[in-house]
Design a protein around this motif. Structure first.
Motif, short mmCIF file in Angstrom:
data_model
loop_
_atom_site.label_atom_id
_atom_site.label_comp_id
_atom_site.label_asym_id
_atom_site.label_seq_id
_atom_site.Cartn_x
_atom_site.Cartn_y
_atom_site.Cartn_z
N ALA A 43 35.69 35.42 36.12
CA ALA A 43 36.65 36.46 36.02
C ALA A 43 38.06 35.67 35.48
O ALA A 43 38.66 36.28 34.63
CB ALA A 43 36.66 37.48 36.80
N ALA A 44 38.25 34.72 36.22
CA ALA A 44 39.65 34.16 36.21
C ALA A 44 39.88 33.49 34.74
O ALA A 44 40.69 33.32 34.03
CB ALA A 44 39.89 33.26 37.21
N LEU A 45 38.42 32.60 34.38
CA LEU A 45 38.46 31.63 33.34
C LEU A 45 38.40 32.72 32.09
O LEU A 45 38.80 32.20 30.96
CB LEU A 45 37.48 31.06 33.26
N GLU A 46 37.65 34.08 31.98
CA GLU A 46 37.60 34.70 30.86
C GLU A 46 38.56 35.81 30.67
O GLU A 46 38.52 36.60 29.90
CB GLU A 46 36.43 35.36 31.02
N ALA A 47 39.89 35.76 31.46
CA ALA A 47 40.79 36.73 31.44
C ALA A 47 41.44 36.28 30.11
O ALA A 47 41.62 35.28 29.47
CB ALA A 47 41.95 36.47 32.55
N PRO A 48 41.73 37.59 29.02
CA PRO A 48 42.40 37.24 28.04
C PRO A 48 43.84 36.48 27.83
O PRO A 48 43.95 35.60 26.95
CB PRO A 48 42.65 38.59 27.49
N ASN A 49 44.67 36.59 28.85
CA ASN A 49 45.63 35.88 28.76
C ASN A 49 46.06 34.83 29.88
O ASN A 49 47.03 34.39 30.18
CB ASN A 49 46.87 37.06 29.09
N PRO A 84 38.39 29.04 24.90
CA PRO A 84 38.49 28.13 23.90
C PRO A 84 39.21 28.70 22.70
O PRO A 84 39.41 29.83 22.67
CB PRO A 84 37.07 27.98 23.42
N PRO A 85 40.14 27.81 21.87
CA PRO A 85 39.77 26.27 22.20
C PRO A 85 40.98 25.48 23.00
O PRO A 85 40.90 24.33 23.16
CB PRO A 85 40.29 25.79 20.32
N PHE A 86 41.44 26.45 23.92
CA PHE A 86 42.60 25.69 24.89
C PHE A 86 41.72 25.22 25.93
O PHE A 86 42.25 24.07 26.43
CB PHE A 86 43.64 26.94 25.24
N ALA A 87 40.81 25.70 26.40
CA ALA A 87 39.92 25.30 27.58
C ALA A 87 38.55 25.68 27.36
O ALA A 87 38.13 26.71 26.61
CB ALA A 87 40.46 25.61 28.73
N TYR A 88 37.62 25.07 27.93
CA TYR A 88 36.18 25.26 28.11
C TYR A 88 35.53 25.29 29.24
O TYR A 88 36.15 24.53 30.17
CB TYR A 88 35.48 24.25 27.22
N TRP A 89 34.43 25.87 29.54
CA TRP A 89 33.78 26.11 30.91
C TRP A 89 32.48 25.53 30.83
O TRP A 89 31.84 25.69 29.75
CB TRP A 89 33.83 27.58 31.30
N LEU A 148 45.52 27.38 49.27
CA LEU A 148 44.82 28.10 50.41
C LEU A 148 44.92 29.63 50.10
O LEU A 148 46.03 30.37 49.84
CB LEU A 148 45.47 27.77 51.68
N VAL A 149 43.84 30.06 50.12
CA VAL A 149 43.62 31.65 49.92
C VAL A 149 42.49 32.36 50.67
O VAL A 149 42.14 31.71 51.84
CB VAL A 149 42.90 31.83 48.50
N GLU A 150 42.64 33.58 50.89
CA GLU A 150 42.01 34.40 51.68
C GLU A 150 40.43 34.34 51.74
O GLU A 150 39.76 34.49 52.57
CB GLU A 150 42.41 35.77 51.75
N GLY A 151 40.00 33.94 50.64
CA GLY A 151 38.62 33.83 49.98
C GLY A 151 38.30 33.68 48.59
O GLY A 151 39.27 33.65 47.85
N GLU A 152 36.94 33.37 48.24
CA GLU A 152 36.70 33.25 46.76
C GLU A 152 36.81 34.63 46.18
O GLU A 152 35.52 35.14 46.33
CB GLU A 152 35.61 32.28 46.71
N ASN A 153 37.51 34.99 45.41
CA ASN A 153 37.30 36.33 44.60
C ASN A 153 38.01 36.19 43.23
O ASN A 153 38.79 35.18 43.20
CB ASN A 153 37.97 37.59 45.42
N ALA A 154 38.05 37.20 42.44
CA ALA A 154 38.69 37.10 41.27
C ALA A 154 40.19 36.96 41.18
O ALA A 154 40.90 36.12 40.57
CB ALA A 154 38.48 38.24 40.36
N GLU A 155 40.76 37.66 42.30
CA GLU A 155 42.39 37.33 42.32
C GLU A 155 42.67 36.05 42.93
O GLU A 155 43.75 35.48 42.41
CB GLU A 155 42.84 38.62 43.27
N SER A 156 42.14 35.69 43.90
CA SER A 156 42.30 34.30 44.55
C SER A 156 42.10 33.13 43.40
O SER A 156 42.92 32.16 43.48
CB SER A 156 41.70 33.84 45.95
N TRP A 157 41.12 33.05 42.78
CA TRP A 157 40.81 32.14 41.62
C TRP A 157 41.72 32.15 40.61
O TRP A 157 42.20 31.07 40.12
CB TRP A 157 39.20 32.38 41.13
N SER A 158 42.14 33.37 40.38
CA SER A 158 43.27 33.53 39.10
C SER A 158 44.49 33.08 39.48
O SER A 158 45.23 32.23 38.64
CB SER A 158 43.22 35.21 38.74
#
Length: 263
Positions: A119-125, A130-135, A81-91
């Motif tokens: 933004a969340a999936l492409e965050a460096p850390n 890839p190769p740990f996960a793919y989109w 449950l989050v406040e809305g869909e944004n980079a921080e909530s998805w992260s």
């Protein structure tokens, strides 16, 4: 339930500019149940993620991760449950999903093209590169964006057919027809990496899932709970999943008793 994961984030309360340490606002909540974590180990190495708006007094957005086993049984594996869909909530959601439910390497995430997810999936850390996960993109959402620019059902159908093509030859057959209709359509599609929206370039990671249709079960399974307060909504997900596991467990036991074998 022992082993349940619940991660609560709160926001501070300020009164007349002063911090009131005796109170806090609800901000975000991630949760998953032990049977979901265990069950995902026996599912396809794929999750479909989506967000759905909540109704009622409190509002907000419910984020879900959904998996499927080899017998096409659909399972919710995590919620937030989050406040809305944004980079921080998805992260917030994806980081805990990776930590508690889906640490397996080579996982594929299917979603729409929301900038917060990107933004969340492409965050460096973040652990989702890839190769740990793919989109991969849901072709229904890609086609909807395509149709905003190029009108006509035939053009949209040709793009979808190209996305569903299982071989390079079949893909180019439909793509060439699309090019003959309007080269600009192909130019638009070529700006998206093929591995993100076509089946013939997915290296088998999609398991045939071209859309986010398994996410559509959110509305049916969670029908009637999207206007509830936080505690009631969490309890409802527990109750619905407990019922599901009992029913599926009995079905599996009955199949085993008749001599059926499972891989």
């Amino acid at each position: 339930m022992p082993g349940t994961v619940a991660v609560l984030r709160t926001s501070p309360v300020r009164v007349s500019g002063q911090l009131d340490e005796s109170r806090a606002y609800f901000h975000r909540l991630f949760w998953t149940f032990p049977p979901c974590i265990e069950a995902f180990r026996h599912c396809k190495l794929l999750v479909s993620i989506d967000g759905t708006h909540l109704y009622g007094k409190y509002g907000g957005t419910l984020l879900v991760a959904i998996a499927q086993d080899g017998n096409s049984n659909i399972l919710h594996v995590a919620f937030a449950l989050v406040e809305g869909e944004n980079a921080e909530s998805w992260s917030f959601f994806l980081s805990h999903l990776h930590e508690h439910v889906t640490p397996q390497p080579g996982l594929l995430v299917i979603s729409d093209r929301h900038n917060g997810i990107k933004a969340a999936l492409e965050a460096p850390n973040g652990g989702w590169l890839p190769p740990f996960a793919y989109w991969a993109f849901c072709i229904r959402h890609v086609a909807a964006n395509f149709a905003l620019i190029f009108k006509g059902k035939d053009a949209r159908r040709l793009l979808v057919n190209a996305a569903y093509a299982k071989t390079e030859v079949e893909f180019h057959y439909w793509f060439d027809i699309l090019r003959s209709e309007d080269p600009a359509m192909c130019d638009w599609a070529n700006r998206i990496e093929y591995s993100l929206w076509t089946q013939h370039c997915d290296e088998g990671r999609r398991f045939g899932h071209i859309t986010m249709n398994i996410s559509e079960c959110v509305n049916s399974i969670l029908k009637g709970v999207r206007n509830l307060p936080v505690c009631s909504l969490v309890k409802a997900t527990y109750g619905r999943l407990a019922e599901l596991f009992v029913r599926k467990g009995r079905e599996a036991e009955a199949q085993m008793e008749t001599g059926q074998q499972f891989s």
